[in-house]
Design a protein around this motif. Structure first.
Motif, PDB file in Angstrom:
ATOM      1  N   THR A 186      -2.039  -8.360   2.543  1.00 51.22           N
ATOM      2  CA  THR A 186      -1.855  -6.913   2.051  1.00 51.22           C
ATOM      3  C   THR A 186      -0.427  -6.546   1.946  1.00 51.22           C
ATOM      4  N   THR A 187      -0.709  -4.767   1.175  1.00 51.60           N
ATOM      5  CA  THR A 187       0.141  -4.880   0.235  1.00 51.60           C
ATOM      6  C   THR A 187       0.952  -3.514   0.715  1.00 51.60           C
ATOM      7  N   LEU A 188       2.275  -4.368  -0.927  1.00 50.97           N
ATOM      8  CA  LEU A 188       4.064  -3.159   0.659  1.00 50.97           C
ATOM      9  C   LEU A 188       4.272  -2.794  -1.364  1.00 50.97           C
ATOM     10  N   GLY A 189       4.144  -1.165  -0.930  1.00 53.71           N
ATOM     11  CA  GLY A 189       5.196  -0.676  -2.347  1.00 53.71           C
ATOM     12  C   GLY A 189       6.012   0.030  -1.383  1.00 53.71           C
ATOM     13  N   TRP A 190       7.459  -0.382  -1.324  1.00 57.82           N
ATOM     14  CA  TRP A 190       8.167   0.734  -0.698  1.00 57.82           C
ATOM     15  C   TRP A 190       9.155   1.679  -1.449  1.00 57.82           C
ATOM     16  N   ALA A 215      11.852   3.031  -6.480  1.00 59.77           N
ATOM     17  CA  ALA A 215      10.421   1.904  -5.979  1.00 59.77           C
ATOM     18  C   ALA A 215       9.594   1.487  -6.793  1.00 59.77           C
ATOM     19  N   PRO A 216       9.047   0.376  -6.185  1.00 56.71           N
ATOM     20  CA  PRO A 216       9.138  -0.651  -7.092  1.00 56.71           C
ATOM     21  C   PRO A 216       6.954  -0.641  -7.552  1.00 56.71           C
ATOM     22  N   MET A 217       6.589  -1.721  -8.196  1.00 60.13           N
ATOM     23  CA  MET A 217       4.984  -1.289  -8.842  1.00 60.13           C
ATOM     24  C   MET A 217       4.933  -1.751  -6.753  1.00 60.13           C
ATOM     25  N   PHE A 218       3.769  -2.124  -5.788  1.00 59.33           N
ATOM     26  CA  PHE A 218       4.066  -2.473  -5.306  1.00 59.33           C
ATOM     27  C   PHE A 218       3.001  -4.449  -5.021  1.00 59.33           C
ATOM     28  N   GLU A 219       3.744  -5.457  -3.854  1.00 60.31           N
ATOM     29  CA  GLU A 219       3.723  -6.691  -3.800  1.00 60.31           C
ATOM     30  C   GLU A 219       2.346  -6.932  -3.142  1.00 60.31           C
ATOM     31  N   ASN A 270       6.684   3.049   3.191  1.00 63.85           N
ATOM     32  CA  ASN A 270       6.279   2.035   3.559  1.00 63.85           C
ATOM     33  C   ASN A 270       4.238   2.275   2.565  1.00 63.85           C
ATOM     34  N   ASN A 271       4.384   1.222   1.446  1.00 59.77           N
ATOM     35  CA  ASN A 271       2.877   2.410   1.373  1.00 59.77           C
ATOM     36  C   ASN A 271       2.360   0.651   1.509  1.00 59.77           C
ATOM     37  N   TRP A 272       0.396   1.458   2.653  1.00 60.14           N
ATOM     38  CA  TRP A 272       0.657  -0.180   2.709  1.00 60.14           C
ATOM     39  C   TRP A 272      -0.660  -0.624   2.895  1.00 60.14           C
ATOM     40  N   LYS A 294      -9.827  -5.654  -5.600  1.00 61.98           N
ATOM     41  CA  LYS A 294     -10.210  -4.341  -4.979  1.00 61.98           C
ATOM     42  C   LYS A 294      -9.089  -4.571  -3.682  1.00 61.98           C
ATOM     43  N   ASN A 295      -9.109  -2.773  -3.395  1.00 63.21           N
ATOM     44  CA  ASN A 295      -7.699  -2.490  -2.638  1.00 63.21           C
ATOM     45  C   ASN A 295      -9.201  -1.675  -1.390  1.00 63.21           C
ATOM     46  N   LEU A 296      -9.029  -2.206  -0.001  1.00 63.57           N
ATOM     47  CA  LEU A 296      -9.903  -2.311   0.691  1.00 63.57           C
ATOM     48  C   LEU A 296      -9.438  -0.840   0.605  1.00 63.57           C
ATOM     49  N   ASN A 326      -4.389  13.756  -3.088  1.00 59.88           N
ATOM     50  CA  ASN A 326      -3.860  12.996  -1.806  1.00 59.88           C
ATOM     51  C   ASN A 326      -2.268  13.424  -1.453  1.00 59.88           C
ATOM     52  N   THR A 327      -1.696  12.906  -2.842  1.00 57.86           N
ATOM     53  CA  THR A 327      -0.708  12.377  -3.097  1.00 57.86           C
ATOM     54  C   THR A 327       0.497  13.582  -2.002  1.00 57.86           C
ATOM     55  N   ASP A 328       1.386  13.335  -1.245  1.00 60.31           N
ATOM     56  CA  ASP A 328       2.702  13.896  -1.382  1.00 60.31           C
ATOM     57  C   ASP A 328       1.956  15.456  -0.839  1.00 60.31           C
ATOM     58  N   ASN A 380      -5.452   6.298  -1.589  1.00 62.24           N
ATOM     59  CA  ASN A 380      -5.396   4.249  -1.554  1.00 62.24           C
ATOM     60  C   ASN A 380      -4.942   3.958  -0.871  1.00 62.24           C
ATOM     61  N   LYS A 381      -4.431   4.269   0.087  1.00 62.83           N
ATOM     62  CA  LYS A 381      -2.950   3.080   0.936  1.00 62.83           C
ATOM     63  C   LYS A 381      -2.422   4.679   1.773  1.00 62.83           C
ATOM     64  N   PHE A 382      -1.594   3.824   2.908  1.00 58.83           N
ATOM     65  CA  PHE A 382      -1.138   4.635   3.919  1.00 58.83           C
ATOM     66  C   PHE A 382       0.357   4.903   4.134  1.00 58.83           C
TER      67      PHE A 382
HETATM   68  P1  ADP Z   1       4.641   8.279  -5.206  1.00 58.84           P
HETATM   69  O1  ADP Z   1       3.924   8.606  -3.458  1.00 58.84           O
HETATM   70  O2  ADP Z   1       5.784   9.427  -5.213  1.00 58.84           O
HETATM   71  O3  ADP Z   1       3.225   9.761  -6.132  1.00 58.84           O
HETATM   72  P2  ADP Z   1       2.410   6.163  -5.650  1.00 58.84           P
HETATM   73  O4  ADP Z   1       1.841   7.714  -4.965  1.00 58.84           O
HETATM   74  O5  ADP Z   1       1.670   6.077  -6.758  1.00 58.84           O
HETATM   75  O6  ADP Z   1       3.720   7.186  -6.052  1.00 58.84           O
HETATM   76  O7  ADP Z   1       3.184   4.741  -5.148  1.00 58.84           O
HETATM   77  C1  ADP Z   1       4.263   5.322  -4.007  1.00 58.84           C
HETATM   78  C2  ADP Z   1       4.200   3.626  -3.748  1.00 58.84           C
HETATM   79  O8  ADP Z   1       2.654   3.268  -3.548  1.00 58.84           O
HETATM   80  C3  ADP Z   1       4.509   2.344  -5.017  1.00 58.84           C
HETATM   81  O9  ADP Z   1       6.004   1.428  -4.536  1.00 58.84           O
HETATM   82  C4  ADP Z   1       3.793   1.875  -5.897  1.00 58.84           C
HETATM   83  O10 ADP Z   1       3.310   0.454  -5.883  1.00 58.84           O
HETATM   84  C5  ADP Z   1       2.882   1.673  -4.200  1.00 58.84           C
HETATM   85  N1  ADP Z   1       1.468   1.682  -3.802  1.00 58.84           N
HETATM   86  C6  ADP Z   1       0.694   2.446  -4.888  1.00 58.84           C
HETATM   87  N2  ADP Z   1      -1.015   1.330  -4.409  1.00 58.84           N
HETATM   88  C7  ADP Z   1      -0.469   0.743  -3.837  1.00 58.84           C
HETATM   89  C8  ADP Z   1      -1.554  -0.418  -2.588  1.00 58.84           C
HETATM   90  N3  ADP Z   1      -2.218  -0.062  -3.308  1.00 58.84           N
HETATM   91  N4  ADP Z   1      -0.834  -0.744  -1.773  1.00 58.84           N
HETATM   92  C9  ADP Z   1       0.694  -0.538  -1.311  1.00 58.84           C
HETATM   93  N5  ADP Z   1       0.832   0.064  -1.929  1.00 58.84           N
HETATM   94  C10 ADP Z   1       0.746   0.645  -2.913  1.00 58.84           C
END
Ligand code: ADP
Ligand code: MG
Length: 730
Positions: free
Chosen positions: A217-221, A302-306, A350-352, A360-362, A459-461, A473-475
């Motif tokens: 599972t991936t998290l980008g906070w 914010a970082p890149m997700f890990e 928390n982007n999950w 592959k991002n599920l 869809n973002t925001d 591509n994430k919740f």
């Molecule tokens: P914003 O929400 O500001 O438009 P992004 O959508 O690019 O910006 O990313 C917000 C956060 O979501 C960043 O920390 C990014 O790394 C993270 N993020 C992007 N893709 C994924 C993923 N597949 N899984 C988890 N976090 C992700």
């Protein structure tokens, strides 16, 4: 002694101790120093022979146990690496239930049997340590006779060097457990939840792709925070002791002009941010984004997700770094969810998501039809899980400080709903009503999905009022508070989605057994889920009162306070969930619950005491002084023979000041009584209810009258730094 307001302002206006041109490594190529303080792959290769390196890599990948011989080799390599970098001490670094990080430092230096000084760090020093557990919250998991706590290395999170001033310490990320192996921290349940999810996600992946071997599972906070000058901070006992302002009249100008969001970053803040980013990059925390937020003095990073485990560690480490680097710049970082009333609060989105070993991002839809059914499967199962366990997810973000945010008309509401955007709403709607789950239906669905434009960008925001939003591509879980450890909501996400995938797999397999085609079987189950979770989907304004009514009709819970929300942790449903998944035993669950409740009580106790002191020692003396000035004036005017009507303004002011003084004094006494009564309850949950229902309302009422006094009393006599100064003095 606390600083007075005017002292503090003086200090800021005459600051000569700021270094805006500190050596700025950020101008160099970041890649030249990125990760230089992490015992990463490169360092391992350099300091270990190939066999040991490959063995430890395999263990990190598989999560298997480390044997003693290998631990000794890793420890030796780590020690040489750390000493080459100037480290003198090592520490097991962990995340106890206090929410902060903890370290116990030991020196490499020791005396050998002949009394000769040597530098030592062996396999057991790496693998295990025994900090005095009794000073960390354990929620009754430890009786005094087994007060010890143990930390054990978590090889999936790399060791790093923490630099504090000239001192350098090798930090080893660990889990923290009791003698019997029960979790006293955030990390162990997180690790367990991750492997649980993986175990049940892989078979589901195999419906679509037999090559999948791992699922992470991936998290980008996204971390929001406020910055204020340290002199102002030191002049506000409430900020120092509780992290938020308990009193303070709103500034005439706040955020209404919306001139802060994405505005130019003040020079001092910019220096802080660059410094912070450099330190983050040395530690491989991949921060990328920085900008102003809505509130004056509010920012985000914010970082890149890990991978979730590492991302959680990195966020905890970041919060610690922020505080330390802030001090270097004479700034204080406010991580509290609501430092200022009437101004935007701070969250930690928390982007999950979930990803496979083949990258592959599920949760990412694509133009490959087969992959789209996989996307739909993980998408629908996630929402199904959130629908079923919304109350537990809500409980993970419950805290005294986050109560000021959730449901308070700005941050996400306390009602858990899911926003999925227009396109996905249409797709789910079609599946729900218009499609028969057979080969023809599958074709239609795939066709629909392939026509969706790039969701990630679209869809973002779109809807910031949703607590749980699909952003292409994430919740994005927006309920998490700025001050919180991400581990808890992440643990619950992994656990509930893991369990849901397990059920899904079983249901699909049962249909396959009846000879139904795989895609049709999948669609049959997904269609049923969509019907079942429909109530949780909401695209409208989450802040509106209409939504509260509508949500109640749909049977969605709205629990705006912590004592109520936390109860979801100890229901039979929660116990079954955590125990059957192996994430937390019921004993651990109860203990973690106990710590959360008690933490709530202690926070409210400290706030209420601080409020009392501020009123009695600061506000009332200032108000009485002004009352005196007015009274003297009235007496003198009377003495020289003026009519009452000639000094009616003074009399009116005097009357109002006196009324508010009386009110504040009376209410503080009532609050103190209510607090005593709360403390007298023998049960922690009962104490929490007392604090919430009987003490907290007094705090709000006292603030009303104290803030009125601030409005009335002469500015020169007002002792507490005012909102306008906190927000606009830089
Ligand atoms: P914003 O929400 O500001 O438009 P992004 O959508 O690019 O910006 O990313 C917000 C956060 O979501 C960043 O920390 C990014 O790394 C993270 N993020 C992007 N893709 C994924 C993923 N597949 N899984 C988890 N976090 C992700
Ligand atoms: Mg975002």
């Amino acid at each position: 002694m606390s600083l007075s307001r005017f002292n503090a302002i003086d200090i800021i206006l005459n600051r000569s101790d700021l270094d805006l041109d500190f050596v700025d490594k950020a101008t160099e190529n970041i890649s030249s120093f990125y990760g230089c303080n992490v015992f990463n792959d490169k360092a391992m290769q350099k300091y270990m022979d190939e066999e040991a390196y490959l063995s430890i890599k395999a263990i990190i990948q598989s999560g298997e146990k480390l044997d003693f011989k290998l631990a000794a080799m890793v420890a030796d390599a780590m020690k040489r690496w750390a000493m080459d970098k100037g480290a003198t001490h090592y520490a097991h670094w962990f995340q106890p239930l206090t929410g902060k990080t903890a370290e116990k430092h030991d020196s490499f230096f020791t005396l050998n049997a002949d009394g000769k000084a040597i530098e030592e760090f062996d396999g057991s020093g790496l693998a295990q340590q025994e900090p005095d557990g009794s000073s960390f919250p354990g929620g009754g998991l430890r009786s005094t006779f087994e007060a010890r706590g143990y930390t054990a290395w978590d090889p999936s999170s790399p060791a790093f060097i923490l630099e504090v001033g000239e001192g350098k310490t090798l930090c080893i990320p660990t889990i923290f457990v009791t003698y019997g192996g029960e979790s006293l921290d955030y990390k162990l349940p997180l690790l367990k939840s991750q492997s649980y999810l993986e175990k049940h996600a892989i078979p589901v992946c195999h419906f679509f792709d037999k090559e999948v071997k791992r699922v992470i599972t991936t998290l980008g906070w996204e971390q929001e925070y406020f910055l204020i000058d340290e002199a102002l901070y030191n002049a506000r006992p409430d900020l120092m002791l509780t992290g938020r302002t308990l009193l303070g009249k709103h500034s005439p100008k706040g955020q209404q002009l919306e001139d802060h969001y994405f505005g130019s970053i003040p020079e001092r803040v910019y220096a802080f941010m660059r410094d912070l980013e450099t330190e983050c990059h040395k530690l491989s925390i991949p921060v990328r984004t920085r900008h102003n937020e809505v509130g004056p003095g509010q920012y985000e990073l914010a970082p890149m997700f890990e991978e979730v485990n590492v991302a959680v560690d990195h966020n905890s480490l970041l919060m610690d770094l922020m505080e330390r680097i802030g001090k270097r710049h004479r700034l204080r970082v406010l991580l509290h969810e609501k430092p200022f009333a009437g101004v935007n609060g701070s969250g930690k989105h928390n982007n999950w998501s979930m990803a496979t070993n083949n990258g592959k991002n599920l949760l990412s839809p694509g133009d490959v039809p087969g992959r789209n059914l996989r996307f739909l499967t993980f998408f629908v199962n996630t929402i199904k899980a959130v629908h079923q366990f919304a109350d537990i997810l809500r409980a993970t973000v419950a805290s005294a400080s986050n109560d000021h945010r959730l449901g308070a008309n700005e941050a996400p509401p306390a009602i858990v709903s899911v926003y999925i955007g227009e396109e996905m709403t249409q797709v789910l709607g079609m599946i729900e009503t218009g499609i028969t789950p057979d080969a023809e239906g599958v074709k239609k669905v795939l066709n629909l999905l392939s026509k969706i434009p790039n969701l990630a960008q679209d869809n973002t925001d779109r809807n910031r009022t949703s607590p749980f939003a699909f952003t292409g591509n994430k919740f994005e879980i927006r309920m998490v508070g700025s001050n919180q450890n991400c581990a808890r909501p992440m643990t619950v996400m992994n656990t509930i989605v893991g369990q849901q995938l397990k059920t899904f797999y079983a249901e699909v397999t049962a249909l396959l057994g009846k000879g139904i085609d795989q895609d049709a079987a999948i669609l049959t189950i997904l269609q049923r889920y969509i019907k079942e979770f429909k109530a949780i989907l909401f695209e409208g304004d989450g802040y509106s009162d209409e939504w509260k009514n509508e949500a109640a009709k749909r049977g969605l819970a709205n629990t705006p306070n912590t004592p109520e929300a936390l109860k979801a942790y100890i229901t039979k449903e929660a116990k079954d969930l955590f125990e059957s998944t192996g994430v937390l035993t019921h004993r651990e669950l109860e203990a973690h619950y106990e710590v959360m409740v008690e933490t709530y009580n202690l926070h409210l106790q400290i706030e209420s005491r601080t409020m009392g002191e501020l009123c009695i020692n600061w506000i009332l003396p200032a108000a009485i002084q002004y009352q005196n000035t007015l009274a003297d004036n009235v007496l003198k005017l009377k003495e020289i023979g003026l009519d009452k009507d000639d000094y009616r303004a003074q009399l009116d002011l005097l009357k109002r000041v006196s009324e508010n003084i009386n009110k504040v004094k009376e209410l503080v006494e009532k609050m103190t009584k209510a607090r005593r009564k709360a403390n007298d309850q023998s049960d922690a949950a009962e104490r929490a209810e007392h604090y919430c229902d009987n003490v907290k309302p007094y705090m709000e009422e006292i603030r009303l009258y104290a803030d009125r006094l601030e409005y009335l009393v002469e500015d020169r006599q007002w002792p507490l730094v005012k909102y306008r100064e906190l927000m606009f003095l830089r």
